[in-house]
Design an enzyme around this catalytic site. Sequence first.
Site, PDB file in Angstrom:
ATOM      1  N   ASP A 198      15.397  14.336  69.145  1.00 23.96           N
ATOM      2  CA  ASP A 198      14.858  14.636  70.848  1.00 23.96           C
ATOM      3  C   ASP A 198      15.245  16.111  71.066  1.00 23.96           C
ATOM      4  OD1 ASP A 198      13.914  14.420  73.450  1.00 23.96           O
ATOM      5  OD2 ASP A 198      14.576  12.031  73.382  1.00 23.96           O
ATOM      6  N   ASP A 222      -7.592 -16.565  55.977  1.00 23.75           N
ATOM      7  CA  ASP A 222      -6.588 -15.921  55.218  1.00 23.75           C
ATOM      8  C   ASP A 222      -6.760 -16.000  53.584  1.00 23.75           C
ATOM      9  OD1 ASP A 222      -3.517 -15.938  55.184  1.00 23.75           O
ATOM     10  OD2 ASP A 222      -3.861 -17.251  53.668  1.00 23.75           O
ATOM     11  N   ARG A 282       7.349   4.161  72.952  1.00 27.97           N
ATOM     12  CA  ARG A 282       7.239   4.584  74.423  1.00 27.97           C
ATOM     13  C   ARG A 282       7.027   6.069  74.403  1.00 27.97           C
ATOM     14  NH1 ARG A 282       9.421   4.338  79.485  1.00 27.97           N
ATOM     15  NH2 ARG A 282       8.380   2.807  80.707  1.00 27.97           N
ATOM     16  N   GLY A 315      15.291  18.930  68.373  1.00 32.02           N
ATOM     17  CA  GLY A 315      14.095  19.782  68.240  1.00 32.02           C
ATOM     18  C   GLY A 315      13.192  19.360  68.898  1.00 32.02           C
ATOM     19  N   ASP A 316      12.017  19.976  68.874  1.00 29.43           N
ATOM     20  CA  ASP A 316      10.902  19.439  69.755  1.00 29.43           C
ATOM     21  C   ASP A 316       9.757  19.034  68.522  1.00 29.43           C
ATOM     22  OD1 ASP A 316       8.377  19.651  70.793  1.00 29.43           O
ATOM     23  OD2 ASP A 316       8.588  21.414  72.390  1.00 29.43           O
ATOM     24  N   PHE A 317       9.372  17.687  68.957  1.00 28.22           N
ATOM     25  CA  PHE A 317       8.317  17.362  67.779  1.00 28.22           C
ATOM     26  C   PHE A 317       7.056  17.716  67.908  1.00 28.22           C
ATOM     27  CE2 PHE A 317       8.652  13.256  70.918  1.00 28.22           C
ATOM     28  CZ  PHE A 317       7.500  13.563  71.492  1.00 28.22           C
TER      29      PHE A 317
HETATM   30  C1  LIG Z   1      -7.089  -8.894  47.389  1.00 29.01           C
HETATM   31  C2  LIG Z   1      -7.521  -8.114  48.586  1.00 29.01           C
HETATM   32  C3  LIG Z   1      -7.024  -8.206  49.773  1.00 29.01           C
HETATM   33  N1  LIG Z   1      -7.205  -7.453  50.902  1.00 29.01           N
HETATM   34  C4  LIG Z   1      -6.757  -7.526  52.228  1.00 29.01           C
HETATM   35  C5  LIG Z   1      -7.646  -8.740  53.065  1.00 29.01           C
HETATM   36  C6  LIG Z   1      -6.578  -9.306  53.981  1.00 29.01           C
HETATM   37  O1  LIG Z   1      -6.768  -8.292  55.210  1.00 29.01           O
HETATM   38  C7  LIG Z   1      -5.276  -9.220  53.299  1.00 29.01           C
HETATM   39  C8  LIG Z   1      -4.744 -10.541  53.161  1.00 29.01           C
HETATM   40  O2  LIG Z   1      -3.854 -10.861  54.265  1.00 29.01           O
HETATM   41  P1  LIG Z   1      -4.119 -11.974  55.384  1.00 29.01           P
HETATM   42  O3  LIG Z   1      -3.086 -12.811  55.798  1.00 29.01           O
HETATM   43  O4  LIG Z   1      -5.376 -12.987  54.864  1.00 29.01           O
HETATM   44  O5  LIG Z   1      -4.934 -11.016  56.529  1.00 29.01           O
HETATM   45  P2  LIG Z   1      -4.077 -10.205  57.327  1.00 29.01           P
HETATM   46  O6  LIG Z   1      -2.457 -10.106  57.503  1.00 29.01           O
HETATM   47  O7  LIG Z   1      -4.601  -8.640  56.920  1.00 29.01           O
HETATM   48  O8  LIG Z   1      -4.817 -10.228  58.866  1.00 29.01           O
HETATM   49  P3  LIG Z   1      -4.413 -11.648  59.657  1.00 29.01           P
HETATM   50  O9  LIG Z   1      -3.520 -12.365  58.983  1.00 29.01           O
HETATM   51  O10 LIG Z   1      -4.183 -11.090  61.158  1.00 29.01           O
HETATM   52  O11 LIG Z   1      -5.839 -12.208  59.578  1.00 29.01           O
HETATM   53  O12 LIG Z   1      -5.420  -8.431  52.055  1.00 29.01           O
HETATM   54  C9  LIG Z   1      -8.083  -6.378  50.678  1.00 29.01           C
HETATM   55  O13 LIG Z   1      -8.240  -5.458  51.636  1.00 29.01           O
HETATM   56  N2  LIG Z   1      -8.564  -6.096  49.379  1.00 29.01           N
HETATM   57  C10 LIG Z   1      -8.261  -6.952  48.402  1.00 29.01           C
HETATM   58  O14 LIG Z   1      -8.767  -6.389  47.360  1.00 29.01           O
END
Ligand SMILES: Cc1cn([C@H]2C[C@H](O)[C@@H](COP(=O)(O)OP(=O)(O)OP(=O)(O)O)O2)c(=O)[nH]c1=O
Length: 704
Positions: free
Chosen positions: A571, A103, A613, A596-598
Amino acid sequence: MFSNLFREQSDERATMVLNPVISKLSGKLVVLASASPRRLEILRNAGLRFEVVPSWFKETLDKGLYTAPHEYAVETAKQKALEVARRMPIKHLKTPDIVIGADTIVSVDGMILEKPVDKHDAYRMLSSLSGKEHSVFTGVAIVLCHEKENEEVDYQLIDFYEETKVKFADLSEDMLWEYINSGEPMDKAGGYGIQALGGMLVEYVHGDFLNVVGFPLNHFCKQLDLIYNRCTSSSDQESASARLSKSSPHPTSVLTQLPHNLTDQSSQSPSSSAKHNSSASLRPNSPPASQTHHTHGSPSFSPVHKAKKEDGDSEVSESSRMLVNSFSKDRGAEIIGSDNTALPLIPSRGQVIELNVAREDSEPKREDLQRIMELMDGFKASKALFTASKLCVFDLLHRSPGLDSAQMAQEIKASVKGTECLLEACVSLGLLKSKDRKCQKPVYENTDLAVRFLRSDASYSLHGYIQHCNNTVWPLFSHLESAVLEGSHQHEKAFGKKTNDLFQDTYYNNQEIKLRFMRAMHSIAKVTGKDVATAFDLSTFKTACDLGGCTGAMAYEFTEAHPGLTVTVFDLPAVVEMIEHFRPQHKDNRVSFVAGDFFQDELPKADLYILARILHDWSDEKVHSLLSKIAQTCTPGCGLLLSEIFLDEDRKGPCRGLLQALSMSVGKQRSAAEYTLLLKSHGFITAHVRHTDNLLDAMLCIRV
Ligand SMILES: Cc1cn([C@H]2C[C@H](O)[C@@H](COP(=O)(O)OP(=O)(O)OP(=O)(O)O)O2)c(=O)[nH]c1=O
């Protein structure tokens, strides 16, 4: 650029630390409990082989409980990893060896900044960083899972964090908004991505760059080195943990077992999981999370009931055993033994059936035989349901409960003998109830299941979908053998005509078939719509366009769930001309229809595009053409909400998705990671993935 940067930084360390670690990990099931594409890339570039199982843990721990920001990041990382470690043995039927959770947070002026929820939140975050130095913390949790003889699982938890200091230049209002409007901030802690456009805002970085991007690779490798190269046997785990505590600045380790009663944990739906913290769930009477760090020992929980992992080489000596672990939002984990088990014919996501058949030549066990017979009889049960539904048995019994077989035969204009057999079969399938009468034939009534789902006018009626299965899917599956041999769909054999475009040629060129198909789509949207519509916070989007939204059933769920949202259903003209048949009683002015047709027509402008889906039906070529069209129509920051059945990353489930793939349509079923890559190739980054526990999963992506 990102990959090169990684190589420049870590080649030397890789030879010193990473390679010996990697060889130690070969043959182990390593799982990354993260949906972050950055973490995936960092670890993949390092040569690690792993599976991705995004965590369902919601990042809503109370920040007030933590005295330092890194404690919060570490605790969240632990919860993410533990949720996956607990879920996998039960839902994926395999116990990982290592689960990695992480995190990343930004901390400035005593505040913790996570991912912004909308542009204004991003503005708030970025302006608080302007001209200042801040810290980026990534908490990492490594969960080592040890399966024991008696089916218990020991979890050893090693966690640590890394801090990197980043200084931002002074940011003008114009710069801020230009950056925010690029869409880049939305899925990143602190609202910036140092590895891309956000790099332009940065004056200096002190510390591990990859830590800012989401994963402190160097610190991680050092931890692995400590675990695998300086500690040789699992009996050394406790001492390894102790050593880690001494040698590493920030590691903690908890050895614990999975509790016997899984009802509030392993089976959690994403929404319920947020209510728990690891300390509470692992150690019922423990102090708050922040106080459990550096705790060792093994709390005494009863052994876990789970599918036992087989050693690939060893012969299975255990006698036959069957466990059906069934999960639902409401009931949580349910362990059902063979005696009182009504076997689900088709296990849904979260249902696990395991038969450990004894030696090949030993006498067959009743349960094993029963399972095979259930599979063999499955088509008879389906056809009995289809027939009763087509002959309006459930509607008739709703209007006139208590008919006997002769009366029913008269109503449906069928033979008495045939009707009697059909009604009795429906009773045995739990669709009807029969009441015995003295010296007379029994009378029949709908069960609750039939009242709720099988009546054609029920709110959540599946009648339309059942008719579609009977008229379209059934004939296709009766040619399954040719479909497998030829690797293509069997429309011509099943319906006697060639199809270039399934929708235009088969479903929509005949009024009756068209209505039937629309009813089928309506049924599915009604039963799944709410879960898809409420999967994410969509408050930043004001306008949405549901592409191929058919009768609008899904769109109405979106407007119901999001008061600020208006939805345009787009759709084919052949569909839109029929929507009066499906208008809800209380018309919602926030849902409108455009014909419309996407593939051919201009798409209505919207902040959010919904593809529910749709993609699984089309060839790669068509999928790419549709996605590139959406990408061109979207401005940065626009959203794309994709809803499909997401296959498990190991493609071992869910069964519904894999069986659906057998219809051999020109499309294909994909996993969440496969959809993520597909969308990434069109400039969309995946912000959130949600397994809904319903028939459709969902992912929210943002256009960068
Ligand atoms: C500060 C900073 C963060 N980040 C990203 C890294 C993490 O993916 C995100 C922080 O969120 P997180 O909650 O740490 O991670 P996430 O939600 O991407 O994935 P998961 O919870 O499933 O593990 O921010 C960058 O990519 N570049 C940066 O400079």
